[in-house]
Motif scaffolding. Sequence first.
Motif, PDB file in Angstrom:
ATOM      1  N   GLY B 269     -31.674  67.194  -3.050  1.00 60.54           N
ATOM      2  CA  GLY B 269     -31.508  65.608  -2.485  1.00 60.54           C
ATOM      3  C   GLY B 269     -31.178  64.655  -3.699  1.00 60.54           C
ATOM      4  N   ASP B 285     -29.897  58.837  -3.052  1.00 58.80           N
ATOM      5  CA  ASP B 285     -29.412  57.837  -2.184  1.00 58.80           C
ATOM      6  C   ASP B 285     -30.875  57.651  -1.368  1.00 58.80           C
ATOM      7  N   GLU B 287     -31.345  56.233   1.367  1.00 60.39           N
ATOM      8  CA  GLU B 287     -31.273  56.204   2.721  1.00 60.39           C
ATOM      9  C   GLU B 287     -31.057  57.668   3.107  1.00 60.39           C
ATOM     10  N   GLN B 288     -30.947  58.575   2.231  1.00 58.91           N
ATOM     11  CA  GLN B 288     -30.790  60.189   2.655  1.00 58.91           C
ATOM     12  C   GLN B 288     -32.355  60.708   2.532  1.00 58.91           C
TER      13      GLN B 288
END
Lengths: 262, 326
Positions: B269, B285, B287-288
Amino acid sequence: MRPYLAVMRTRCRLLLQYRAAAAAGLATQVAWGFLRLMILEAFYRAGGPAPMTLSQVSAYVWLGQAFLAMFPWNVDADVRDQVRTGSVAYELARPIDLYSLWFARALAMRTAPTLLRCVPLLAAALLLFGMPGPASATSFAWFSASMLLALLLACALTVILTASALWTISGDGASRLLAAVALSLSGNIAPLALLPDWLGRAVVLLPFSGIVDLPFRLYSGNIAPEGAWLVLLHQSVWTVVLVALGRSMVNRGMRRLTVMGG
Amino acid sequence: MAQIEVRGLRKSFRAPLRSAGPFGALKDLLHRRTRTVEALKGITFEIDAGQIVGCIGPNGAGKSTAIKIIAGIMNPDGGEATVLGRTPWADRIAHVRHIGVVFGQRTQLWWDLPVIDSFALLREIYDVPRREYEQTLADVVERFKLAEVLDSPVRQLSLGLRMRCDLAAALLHRPSILFLDEPTIGLDAVSKLALREAIRDWSAERGLTVLLTTHDMDDIEDLCRRVLLIADGSLLLDGAIDDLRRMSSARRTLMIDLAAGVANVELEGAELVRREGDRLWLEYDPEQVATHELIARAAAAFPIRDLTVADRPIEEVVAQVYRDAP
């Protein structure tokens, strides 16, 4: 007017600090004066009728040495650096006229070093080296007036030299060339009266004679006071012409700069 | 009413091309070749009284050109500009009376003169009444802490002090607008802070409008509510600093100090962007993958001594915007 006077005052104060340079210059100029006098004296010994007496020549040479620093033989180094680095454009960020600013700087550059040198040199020449005094009080008055115009003329030429840097970047080339030409054509090598008649008459019409030859001949009476107005006219006309030329050079050069970028 | 209005400002330069090789100079003499560089391709913006606006952009993007035109020292090819109701290049002398300029790379003080003499000369140049001058002088001396340096020649001053003096010099005639071209360039951290504080306070107290160009994003973050981003001659962004952040992706950086030499630093990630010895920089990120989730994974994967999470430094944001610029 006030800002320009202030700039001139400040420049003068700075330039008056260079006393060692003035002392060195003084020594050189005395030596050169003797050299020039000796050469001319040898010519006079060789005979022939001359348009100037030897005593007039002596006054001419010593005046020339005393006022050498007034001669427009170099550019304003600070302005040249500003042009080289492009920072001259920043001068436009001030509410002043660039030509007048440069003229004020030239006035300081031509007067301050001259004042440092001419007083002791003239004193020595008059008291020790046998330089004759002015021909008469009237001659001296005309000479003084004419020297003031000579100063303006020299400054107008200095600004033209400086402004030429706007095209050549360094301004060195133009100033070396002009210095060599102007020195001989002004009478700083030998009095113009000693040139061949046809040459002398042509050269006297050029602006350079107004800085050296004409005022010095007023001093010694070689040009009688009756003819003085012609000298002053010559100097005034050339000053007006050269100021106009310099102004248009500065304007065109700066327009080039503001249009093409720094 | 806007103090500065700029509409469709354009400017291009012709730069001579030089041929290479031993005969290049000769060839150029016979046949001049030039290339046209469009420095400004028509930019439009307005600035109101009292704003501090930062102008950023890569080298050669046109921001200095823009500021030079608005300051009245360069002529544009097209477009309009009105500063305090005047067109700078048409009405130069009246225009420059009401503005102040500081160009970081150079000084408008006289090199060999004591600072106070330069100030006095500027008073004459701008024709400031004596009483007004003395009051402003007292203010700048107090505000910029210049009392001790007034009698020193400019050449003896450190760069930081010199810039403070330059700033003071630009304010002596009480301009309404101040133009600063890279004012903090080459300054140490303390001097930068002092200079920024001086600019900010002066503007706040007197409603001075400030337009500055800079490469230092801290200048922008500290001083400017509003940013103009100029790249390749066009205005890419006119907005707040957060708008600038939003222009690039919202990725964050996780910096980890490892306890001991760990060879394998893969982490699901996140992307390893840099490693210096035991220090890692990982980008992710949010949002991920949630931040706490990522930290938990990292703590499970390797021995951690310390870690910090940060927004991407504004420098990197800007660098990415520059790279993405058309």
